[in-house]
Design a protein around this motif. Sequence first.
Motif, PDB file in Angstrom:
ATOM      1  N   LEU A 132      10.242   8.054 -67.551  1.00  0.00           N
ATOM      2  CA  LEU A 132       9.925   6.700 -68.094  1.00  0.00           C
ATOM      3  C   LEU A 132       9.047   5.829 -67.592  1.00  0.00           C
ATOM      4  N   ALA A 133       8.212   7.041 -66.784  1.00  0.00           N
ATOM      5  CA  ALA A 133       7.019   5.960 -66.095  1.00  0.00           C
ATOM      6  C   ALA A 133       6.103   5.517 -66.923  1.00  0.00           C
ATOM      7  N   ARG A 134       5.619   4.258 -66.191  1.00  0.00           N
ATOM      8  CA  ARG A 134       4.792   3.689 -67.470  1.00  0.00           C
ATOM      9  C   ARG A 134       2.934   4.062 -66.794  1.00  0.00           C
ATOM     10  N   GLY A 135       2.217   3.675 -68.293  1.00  0.00           N
ATOM     11  CA  GLY A 135       1.047   4.094 -67.958  1.00  0.00           C
ATOM     12  C   GLY A 135       0.645   5.507 -67.597  1.00  0.00           C
ATOM     13  N   ARG A 136      -1.108   5.734 -67.184  1.00  0.00           N
ATOM     14  CA  ARG A 136      -0.866   7.347 -66.503  1.00  0.00           C
ATOM     15  C   ARG A 136      -0.675   7.866 -65.319  1.00  0.00           C
ATOM     16  N   PRO A 137       0.459   8.297 -64.709  1.00  0.00           N
ATOM     17  CA  PRO A 137       0.796   8.165 -63.220  1.00  0.00           C
ATOM     18  C   PRO A 137      -0.349   9.520 -62.516  1.00  0.00           C
ATOM     19  N   ASN A 138      -0.647   8.970 -61.599  1.00  0.00           N
ATOM     20  CA  ASN A 138      -1.896   9.996 -60.851  1.00  0.00           C
ATOM     21  C   ASN A 138      -0.404  10.922 -60.239  1.00  0.00           C
ATOM     22  N   LEU A 139      -1.119  12.575 -60.384  1.00  0.00           N
ATOM     23  CA  LEU A 139       0.434  13.035 -59.731  1.00  0.00           C
ATOM     24  C   LEU A 139      -0.110  14.531 -58.819  1.00  0.00           C
ATOM     25  N   TYR A 140      -1.414  14.116 -58.494  1.00  0.00           N
ATOM     26  CA  TYR A 140      -2.114  15.525 -57.686  1.00  0.00           C
ATOM     27  C   TYR A 140      -1.388  15.487 -56.432  1.00  0.00           C
ATOM     28  N   TYR A 141      -0.594  13.608 -55.315  1.00  0.00           N
ATOM     29  CA  TYR A 141       0.190  14.565 -54.533  1.00  0.00           C
ATOM     30  C   TYR A 141       1.523  14.903 -54.812  1.00  0.00           C
ATOM     31  N   ALA A 142       1.881  14.647 -55.401  1.00  0.00           N
ATOM     32  CA  ALA A 142       3.103  14.909 -55.995  1.00  0.00           C
ATOM     33  C   ALA A 142       2.934  16.501 -56.176  1.00  0.00           C
ATOM     34  N   ARG A 143       1.973  16.613 -57.242  1.00  0.00           N
ATOM     35  CA  ARG A 143       2.216  18.120 -57.399  1.00  0.00           C
ATOM     36  C   ARG A 143       2.309  18.780 -56.125  1.00  0.00           C
ATOM     37  N   GLN A 144       1.507  18.917 -54.888  1.00  0.00           N
ATOM     38  CA  GLN A 144       1.706  19.577 -54.253  1.00  0.00           C
ATOM     39  C   GLN A 144       2.838  19.464 -52.722  1.00  0.00           C
ATOM     40  N   ARG A 145       3.307  18.299 -53.249  1.00  0.00           N
ATOM     41  CA  ARG A 145       4.864  18.432 -52.143  1.00  0.00           C
ATOM     42  C   ARG A 145       5.613  18.573 -53.257  1.00  0.00           C
ATOM     43  N   ALA A 146       5.642  18.352 -54.448  1.00  0.00           N
ATOM     44  CA  ALA A 146       6.544  19.662 -55.237  1.00  0.00           C
ATOM     45  C   ALA A 146       6.675  21.233 -54.827  1.00  0.00           C
ATOM     46  N   ARG A 147       5.395  21.698 -54.903  1.00  0.00           N
ATOM     47  CA  ARG A 147       5.663  22.972 -54.810  1.00  0.00           C
ATOM     48  C   ARG A 147       5.419  22.883 -53.270  1.00  0.00           C
ATOM     49  N   ASN A 148       4.999  22.382 -52.468  1.00  0.00           N
ATOM     50  CA  ASN A 148       5.561  22.891 -51.261  1.00  0.00           C
ATOM     51  C   ASN A 148       7.505  22.931 -50.558  1.00  0.00           C
ATOM     52  N   LEU A 149       8.285  22.006 -51.736  1.00  0.00           N
ATOM     53  CA  LEU A 149       9.364  21.853 -50.973  1.00  0.00           C
ATOM     54  C   LEU A 149      10.089  22.550 -52.166  1.00  0.00           C
ATOM     55  N   GLY A 150       9.526  23.116 -53.764  1.00  0.00           N
ATOM     56  CA  GLY A 150      10.095  24.357 -54.331  1.00  0.00           C
ATOM     57  C   GLY A 150      11.508  23.419 -54.968  1.00  0.00           C
ATOM     58  N   LYS A 151      11.743  24.066 -56.747  1.00  0.00           N
ATOM     59  CA  LYS A 151      12.296  23.119 -57.566  1.00  0.00           C
ATOM     60  C   LYS A 151      13.885  23.425 -56.607  1.00  0.00           C
ATOM     61  N   ALA A 152      14.333  24.328 -56.276  1.00  0.00           N
ATOM     62  CA  ALA A 152      15.604  24.644 -55.694  1.00  0.00           C
ATOM     63  C   ALA A 152      16.362  24.065 -54.776  1.00  0.00           C
ATOM     64  N   THR A 153      15.103  23.595 -53.443  1.00  0.00           N
ATOM     65  CA  THR A 153      14.926  22.009 -52.842  1.00  0.00           C
ATOM     66  C   THR A 153      15.050  21.074 -53.145  1.00  0.00           C
ATOM     67  N   LEU A 154      14.483  20.664 -53.959  1.00  0.00           N
ATOM     68  CA  LEU A 154      14.249  19.311 -55.007  1.00  0.00           C
ATOM     69  C   LEU A 154      16.075  18.890 -55.358  1.00  0.00           C
ATOM     70  N   VAL A 155      16.543  20.186 -55.725  1.00  0.00           N
ATOM     71  CA  VAL A 155      17.666  19.707 -56.931  1.00  0.00           C
ATOM     72  C   VAL A 155      18.993  19.745 -55.878  1.00  0.00           C
ATOM     73  N   ARG A 156      18.659  19.984 -54.548  1.00  0.00           N
ATOM     74  CA  ARG A 156      19.716  20.534 -53.432  1.00  0.00           C
ATOM     75  C   ARG A 156      19.321  19.360 -53.388  1.00  0.00           C
ATOM     76  N   LEU A 157      18.868  17.902 -53.125  1.00  0.00           N
ATOM     77  CA  LEU A 157      18.506  17.190 -52.417  1.00  0.00           C
ATOM     78  C   LEU A 157      19.156  16.151 -53.684  1.00  0.00           C
ATOM     79  N   LEU A 158      18.795  16.073 -54.749  1.00  0.00           N
ATOM     80  CA  LEU A 158      18.824  15.432 -56.355  1.00  0.00           C
ATOM     81  C   LEU A 158      21.189  15.394 -55.633  1.00  0.00           C
ATOM     82  N   THR A 159      21.262  16.700 -55.710  1.00  0.00           N
ATOM     83  CA  THR A 159      22.310  16.787 -55.673  1.00  0.00           C
ATOM     84  C   THR A 159      23.138  15.605 -54.045  1.00  0.00           C
TER      85      THR A 159
END
Length: 323
Positions: free
Chosen positions: A260-287
């Motif tokens: 639900l983000a507004r406009g066109r987000p710049n996700l370059y650095y967000a994607r770098q962080r997502a790759r470094n952390l990995g989905k499994a770690t992110l799901v644990r953090l969200l939980t």
Amino acid sequence: MTTALTTSRLHLITGDSLVLRDEFMPQVLAGWTGPVKRVVEPADMGRLVLDLDTPSLFEDPALWLVRCDGRYLRKHAEALLPLAGVPAVAGVVVMSLDGPDKGKAGDAVAKLMKALTAADAIHQAEVPDEKEIVGWLTTRLDRHPQGVTHPRRVAEALVEHLGDNLDALLAAVTVVAVHADLGPLTAEGVDALVAGQAGRPIWEFTGAVLDGNARRAIELLHAGDGLAAQLALSSLAGEIRKLIACCDTSDDSEVAAWTLARGRPNLYYARQRARNLGKATLVRLLTGCLQTQRQLRQSGTDAELALETLVLHAQRVIRPAGR
């Protein structure tokens, strides 16, 4: 389609600063009237190239804007070679990256760069020389809509604290402006923010948590008048959801729609962080975030204590012992 874009089906926008490349981009894309699709280092670049000019009954040919780095370009150089220097009649790929290498004689990157150079399809975003950064930043501050008290002093304070990283300097200007509210930017405001003596934006807190820096995150939580714990927790959960979406799709517009983000987000650095952390770690953090929110709703637990506990657990997940 603009004359500049017709010279090649592939174009590069290069430069050391992501922000300055973004500011320069409208000049390169000027006149393009078709759809623009934004992705970050798509895994299916080969298919994207094959489908670039495939006729569609449902939409016009698209301009694919790809954010990446030099390693990604090298990895896909062979697939991109058929696009380089070939006049565009339909779809176009524009890649934004920081200074690709020129390759070795005879390899795919060297051939790619040679063809793009001949087609005038490499567009360099201007960046200041290291010795000119203070003057360049002073000029930008002179034009800041909030006004700046002694722009050169502010520029010198920023460079003294942050060095010559252009993106860090420009991001800091935004942070100082937010902290100044509707008032002018000042050198004192820069010193207060960098030294940690003022209330800090929530995104700095979330960044520290996701870097696994619990000590810094807790310092930011209590800096100045302190952050509202519930608001900080919601912001952290939202940021983690965005990073999980980055793991699930390379299409920026899909991430924006899902979060639900507004406009066109710049996700370059967000994607770098997502790759470094990995989905499994992110799901644990969200939980952990969701469990903390549930705990606050169902009990009289102190919100700040609960958030500090979550931050410490997040550090253990992100930086296990011995890592």
